[in-house]
Design a protein around this motif. Structure first.
Motif, mmCIF file in Angstrom:
data_model
loop_
_atom_site.group_PDB
_atom_site.id
_atom_site.type_symbol
_atom_site.label_atom_id
_atom_site.label_comp_id
_atom_site.label_asym_id
_atom_site.label_seq_id
_atom_site.Cartn_x
_atom_site.Cartn_y
_atom_site.Cartn_z
ATOM 1 N N ARG A 124 0.806 -1.218 0.000
ATOM 2 C CA ARG A 124 0.000 0.000 0.000
ATOM 3 C C ARG A 124 0.842 1.273 0.000
ATOM 4 O O ARG A 124 0.310 2.367 -0.141
ATOM 5 C CB ARG A 124 -0.950 -0.011 1.199
ATOM 6 N N PHE A 125 2.162 1.111 0.153
ATOM 7 C CA PHE A 125 3.054 2.271 0.134
ATOM 8 C C PHE A 125 4.187 1.997 -0.861
ATOM 9 O O PHE A 125 5.301 1.648 -0.471
ATOM 10 C CB PHE A 125 3.595 2.553 1.544
ATOM 11 N N ALA A 164 -6.157 3.299 0.611
ATOM 12 C CA ALA A 164 -5.367 3.777 1.746
ATOM 13 C C ALA A 164 -5.115 5.273 1.625
ATOM 14 O O ALA A 164 -5.176 6.016 2.622
ATOM 15 C CB ALA A 164 -4.048 3.016 1.813
ATOM 16 N N GLN A 165 -4.839 5.745 0.395
ATOM 17 C CA GLN A 165 -4.646 7.177 0.178
ATOM 18 C C GLN A 165 -5.917 7.952 0.515
ATOM 19 O O GLN A 165 -5.866 9.005 1.158
ATOM 20 C CB GLN A 165 -4.241 7.441 -1.280
ATOM 21 N N ALA A 166 -7.061 7.422 0.083
ATOM 22 C CA ALA A 166 -8.331 8.099 0.345
ATOM 23 C C ALA A 166 -8.641 8.150 1.848
ATOM 24 O O ALA A 166 -9.147 9.159 2.350
ATOM 25 C CB ALA A 166 -9.460 7.387 -0.399
ATOM 26 N N ARG A 167 -8.340 7.071 2.602
ATOM 27 C CA ARG A 167 -8.606 7.057 4.035
ATOM 28 C C ARG A 167 -7.698 8.018 4.799
ATOM 29 O O ARG A 167 -8.122 8.715 5.704
ATOM 30 C CB ARG A 167 -8.428 5.637 4.600
ATOM 31 N N MET A 168 -6.417 8.028 4.427
ATOM 32 C CA MET A 168 -5.447 8.832 5.169
ATOM 33 C C MET A 168 -5.487 10.306 4.786
ATOM 34 O O MET A 168 -5.165 11.176 5.590
ATOM 35 C CB MET A 168 -4.040 8.290 4.923
ATOM 36 N N SER A 169 -5.897 10.589 3.543
ATOM 37 C CA SER A 169 -5.914 11.973 3.064
ATOM 38 C C SER A 169 -7.087 12.142 2.107
ATOM 39 O O SER A 169 -8.226 12.294 2.533
ATOM 40 C CB SER A 169 -4.587 12.295 2.386
ATOM 41 N N LEU A 215 2.849 9.629 6.702
ATOM 42 C CA LEU A 215 3.027 9.688 5.255
ATOM 43 C C LEU A 215 1.939 8.887 4.563
ATOM 44 O O LEU A 215 1.620 7.759 4.959
ATOM 45 C CB LEU A 215 4.395 9.132 4.861
ATOM 46 N N THR A 216 1.391 9.440 3.494
ATOM 47 C CA THR A 216 0.369 8.758 2.705
ATOM 48 C C THR A 216 1.031 7.988 1.558
ATOM 49 O O THR A 216 2.222 8.173 1.276
ATOM 50 C CB THR A 216 -0.615 9.788 2.123
ATOM 51 N N PRO A 217 0.286 7.119 0.870
ATOM 52 C CA PRO A 217 0.881 6.426 -0.280
ATOM 53 C C PRO A 217 1.430 7.356 -1.350
ATOM 54 O O PRO A 217 2.422 7.025 -2.013
ATOM 55 C CB PRO A 217 -0.305 5.591 -0.808
ATOM 56 N N LEU A 218 0.823 8.526 -1.552
ATOM 57 C CA LEU A 218 1.368 9.477 -2.530
ATOM 58 C C LEU A 218 2.619 10.170 -1.989
ATOM 59 O O LEU A 218 3.535 10.495 -2.758
ATOM 60 C CB LEU A 218 0.318 10.539 -2.880
ATOM 61 N N ALA A 219 2.681 10.378 -0.671
ATOM 62 C CA ALA A 219 3.826 11.072 -0.078
ATOM 63 C C ALA A 219 5.030 10.154 0.094
ATOM 64 O O ALA A 219 6.181 10.602 0.006
ATOM 65 C CB ALA A 219 3.421 11.662 1.270
ATOM 66 N N PHE A 220 4.775 8.882 0.351
ATOM 67 C CA PHE A 220 5.862 7.958 0.690
ATOM 68 C C PHE A 220 6.972 7.906 -0.363
ATOM 69 O O PHE A 220 8.160 7.981 -0.014
ATOM 70 C CB PHE A 220 5.284 6.560 0.940
ATOM 71 N N PRO A 221 6.663 7.775 -1.673
ATOM 72 C CA PRO A 221 7.759 7.727 -2.658
ATOM 73 C C PRO A 221 8.580 9.012 -2.708
ATOM 74 O O PRO A 221 9.775 8.975 -3.007
ATOM 75 C CB PRO A 221 7.046 7.465 -3.988
ATOM 76 N N LEU A 222 7.967 10.163 -2.401
ATOM 77 C CA LEU A 222 8.733 11.410 -2.352
ATOM 78 C C LEU A 222 9.698 11.397 -1.169
ATOM 79 O O LEU A 222 10.849 11.835 -1.273
ATOM 80 C CB LEU A 222 7.784 12.603 -2.243
#
Length: 812
Positions: free
Chosen positions: A232-233, A587-592, A776-783
């Protein structure tokens, strides 16, 4: 039907084919004296559409008894040397079968000196060449006589040249040829292009022309390999070669496969991984990319044509229209980053009319599944990227003027009219024109005291090069392809392997091992721009990294990704890739949240490092590089602090020990379009970046010489020479037009300035969605991973990533 059409009809019938309507339309237009652009799917017969127009004209012309072969009739320009070889073979075969009184030859940088010498005396009736070789041919004194009988120019894969300096170089050459041959017909061929009308107009220099589209439906299959487990990340590249078993299974199902990667380093790694997994395929897997020795590349191409090899791991070196009919499958490793690129590569399979083109995509991280699904949707809907043509490339103009002066010479007013007949220079001002003439004749305001820059003299109104040494040096430097200095790689006992960039070799010491040309090598010594190596054992830890790996997500594909994310946010997971990556998106939608297409998502997160601001414009990594630096600098002006940042194709991260309070007013100021260029200059080391970029412009403009064959100058030497000239211009000639061009190209090439402006404008119209997730969200994690990976730390970065990953999974 004309009587001369009969041999053509019979030629098609002998192969069980029938000419397509678009081919007949092109032949008819050529017969009527028209020029134009043929746009049709790969493998549907564009070559024949362009070729048989001149062939029919030849068949209708009574032979001229006793005079032998005619002078140059058809000039065929291709962007790749490999494509030139393949095209020459096809044209030669059909010319022989139709008993044409024509010799078909090619002339590229790979051609033997004996062939070039013979062609210097007399050109064949049909010549297949590249833009660079065409420029060289125009640099000889008898160029006008050699080209006066030319009837047709065909530009293959025009989309590959459009939007580049090579395309501008060709525009200038075509304008010159049209001046010599007023009845000249010009035809371009393209398969993957969005701005067709503009592409045709640029090619023809404003001359009216036909746009012929092959409406043949090309069957296309785009599928993805779905990882068995979906984290998920995800982070960029973390799948690596984990899909290797699935790729091998796909290779076993096909006879011949082209496996494309986006970078040469990635190609080397995949080639090695395949061989390690299947050592029994040692003779069935090959490697092909532009840095390998020509003989190695040609050998691989021959195996592909014969269908005697199972898989070739390649980069863009095999993207274009080389006909490898035996290829029945294409595998794309990673996101194609562009819709047209995916279609181009898919077209390498089923490369014949009626055949299906199939591409299997192997993602290197989960979000690439979304990109692949978006690319398929856009491809099937026919939405392709446009190629924006270049304008005002004065370095190319300077090189072209010296080329013509080295040949028969030119006069001022006639040449100006010819130059303005191109799209690239149609708005050339009188001041710019006189600056260019002054530059090639005197060296300009600051270089007048140096004889080597006074290249052209004016004799009775004709501009000529009379110094033979200047002529020799100019011919060795003709072309617009610039890169880091390339160092030859060769075995101790002889045998060239290819070229790697000097900056890579400079980091190695004798005894260090690296992977290149599909082999593990040990560096023995470096001397005279040659890295001498020997075979090594074990596993290499280094792979050459060539420039050009910064391929950003295209605007069209980014828009497609945003649309799919919006659909997922609304609960629609229609594509199989979207369903597979559903756990990540939920997971992205739930966290952010999953941003809609009309929203800008901004996330603010606290961690032990400090405070993070994650912003997701979905504008591609080049835009985000400029945007992140701009936002960090603007924050610094208002709230002094130390900021660091990282970027990817979806967004960027700005991190500091303490960020200012985030509100709409602060974000509006950070994303303002006001004073954009001034602020970019201030927040970047623009002067040093410009100095380095000026090296490329200086080389094209002929201000620096890269050295004679066998004794080329190092990157450091060339940079020192061009840097000195840059400093002289900056200090004594601040209005020099090459300096202005340097900054323009720097900002556009480094940060896609036009797209950056559009992104800032779009931000102003989007609703800003500010979220403050706990982690960190799934979109933030790779950054975050990208920044950690680039930092120097005593803690192994992979261990740190794994620890963070476990923590995030636990809390989700």
């Amino acid at each position: 039907m004309y009587s001369t059409d009969v041999p053509i009809e019979e030629w098609f019938q002998a192969r069980g084919w029938m000419p397509f309507d678009f081919q007949r339309e092109a032949w008819s237009a050529y017969r009527d004296g028209e020029s134009g652009l043929v746009h049709a799917p790969t493998g549907t017969g564009k070559t024949l559409a362009a070729w048989f127009g001149p062939v029919l004209e030849c068949l209708a012309t009574p032979p001229d008894q006793g005079r032998g072969e005619p002078p140059l009739q058809v000039l065929w320009v291709t962007p790749l040397r490999a494509l030139a070889a393949d095209t020459t073979a096809h044209l030669q075969a059909s010319a022989a079968e139709l008993a044409l009184p024509w010799t078909v030859e090619r002339r590229t940088g790979d051609s033997a000196q004996s062939v070039k010498a013979r062609q210097r005396r007399r050109l064949p009736a049909v010549l297949v060449t590249t833009p660079e070789s065409l420029s060289l041919l125009l640099s000889y004194r008898d160029a006008h006589e050699r080209f006066r009988a030319l009837r047709c120019v065909v530009v293959d894969e025009w989309h590959e040249l459009l939007g580049s300096k090579r395309g501008v170089q060709l525009e200038l050459c075509l304008a010159h040829l049209r001046g010599l041959c007023p009845a000249l017909r010009t035809w371009g061929l393209s398969a993957t292009l969005g701005n067709l009308d503009q592409a045709r107009d640029v090619l023809l220099g404003g001359v009216p022309g036909r746009l012929i589209q092959g409406v043949l439906p090309k069957r296309l299959r785009i599928e993805s390999l779905i990882p068995a487990a979906m984290e998920r990340f995800p982070w960029a590249g973390h799948l690596g070669t984990k899909l290797l078993p699935e790729v091998i299974a796909a290779l076993e199902e096909a006879d011949t496969t082209l496996l494309f990667t986006n970078t040469r380093a990635q190609a080397e790694l995949w080639h090695q991984a395949l061989l390690e997994a299947r050592p029994d395929w040692l003779e069935q897997i090959a490697l092909h990319h532009g840095s390998l020795d020509r003989k190695l590349r040609e050998r691989v191409e021959d195996w592909l044509r014969a269908g005697t090899i199972r898989c070739v791991v390649a980069t863009s070196s095999l993207d274009l229209g080389v006909d490898f009919s035996p290829v029945d499958q294409v595998i794309q490793v990673g996101s194609p980053k562009g819709i047209a690129r995916l279609l181009q590569r898919a077209g390498r399979s089923g490369h014949q009319p009626g055949a299906e083109s199939a591409v299997l995509c192997a993602p290197t991280h989960a979000f690439e599944l979304v990109e692949i699904a978006a690319a398929r949707r856009s491809a099937l809907a026919g939405r392709l990227e446009a190629r924006k043509p270049l304008t005002r490339a004065l370095d190319v103009l300077l090189q072209h003027l010296v080329t013509l002066a080295l040949g028969p010479g030119f006069t001022e007013q006639a040449q100006l009219a010819e130059i303005r007949g191109t799209h690239a220079y149609r708005d050339l001002t009188e001041a710019e024109w006189h600056w260019a003439l002054d530059f090639i004749t005197t060296g300009g305001a600051t270089l007048k005291a140096y004889p080597q820059y006074r290249k052209v003299v004016v004799e009775n109104g004709v501009y000529r090069v009379i110094d033979q040494r200047i002529g020799r040096m100019h011919r060795m430097a003709v072309g617009t392809i610039t890169a880091d200095s390339m160092m030859r790689v060769a075995y101790q006992r002889g045998g060239a392997l290819g070229y790697v960039e000097e900056t890579f070799i400079s980091r190695l010491r004798p005894g260090d091992q690296f992977l290149f040309s599909g082999r593990l090598l040990e560096l023995v010594r470096v001397r005279d721009m040659t890295a001498t190596v020997r075979a090594a054992k074990g596993r290499g830890t280094a792979v050459p990294r060539w420039m050009g790996g910064r391929m950003p997500l295209s605007t069209q594909l980014a828009d497609g990704v945003r649309a799919l994310l919006q659909a997922a946010g609304e609960g629609r997971f229609d594509e199989p890739e979207l369903a597979a990556v559903r756990p990540v998106l939920e997971a992205q939608a739930r966290m952010s949240c999953l941003p809609r297409a009309d929203e800008l998502l901004v996330e603010r997160v606290k961690s032990r490092e400090g405070q993070h601001l994650f912003v997701y414009p979905f504008a591609g990594r080049l835009v985000h590089e400029g945007l992140s630096a701009l936002v960090a600098w603007r924050l610094t002006r208002q709230h002094p602090a130390t900021y660091t940042y990282s970027v990817n194709d979806y967004g960027f991260e700005v991190v500091s020990r303490k960020l200012p309070p985030t509100d709409e007013l602060l974000l509006a100021e950070a994303f303002s379009e006001e004073n954009l260029l001034d602020d970019l200059r201030a927040c970047l080391n623009a002067s040093e970046m410009a100095r380095r970029h000026f090296r490329e412009i200086a080389r094209v403009a002929g201000l620096v010489f890269q050295g004679y064959p066998g004794s080329g100058k190092s990157t450091r030497q060339i940079q020192a020479s061009s840097g000195l000239i840059f400093d002289v211009f900056a200090r004594y000639d601040a209005d020099n037009l090459l300096l202005e061009q340097t900054e323009r190209e720097l900002f556009e090439g480094q940060f896609e300035l036009q797209r950056l402006r559009a992104t800032l404008a779009a931000v102003g119209t989007r609703r800003i969605v500010l979220r403050e997730p706990e982690r960190l969200t799934p979109l933030a994690f790779p950054l975050w991973v990208s920044r950690i990976q680039s930092q120097v730390s005593n803690e192994d970065w992979k261990t740190r990533v794994e620890n963070m990953l476990q923590s995030l999974e636990k809390h989700v």
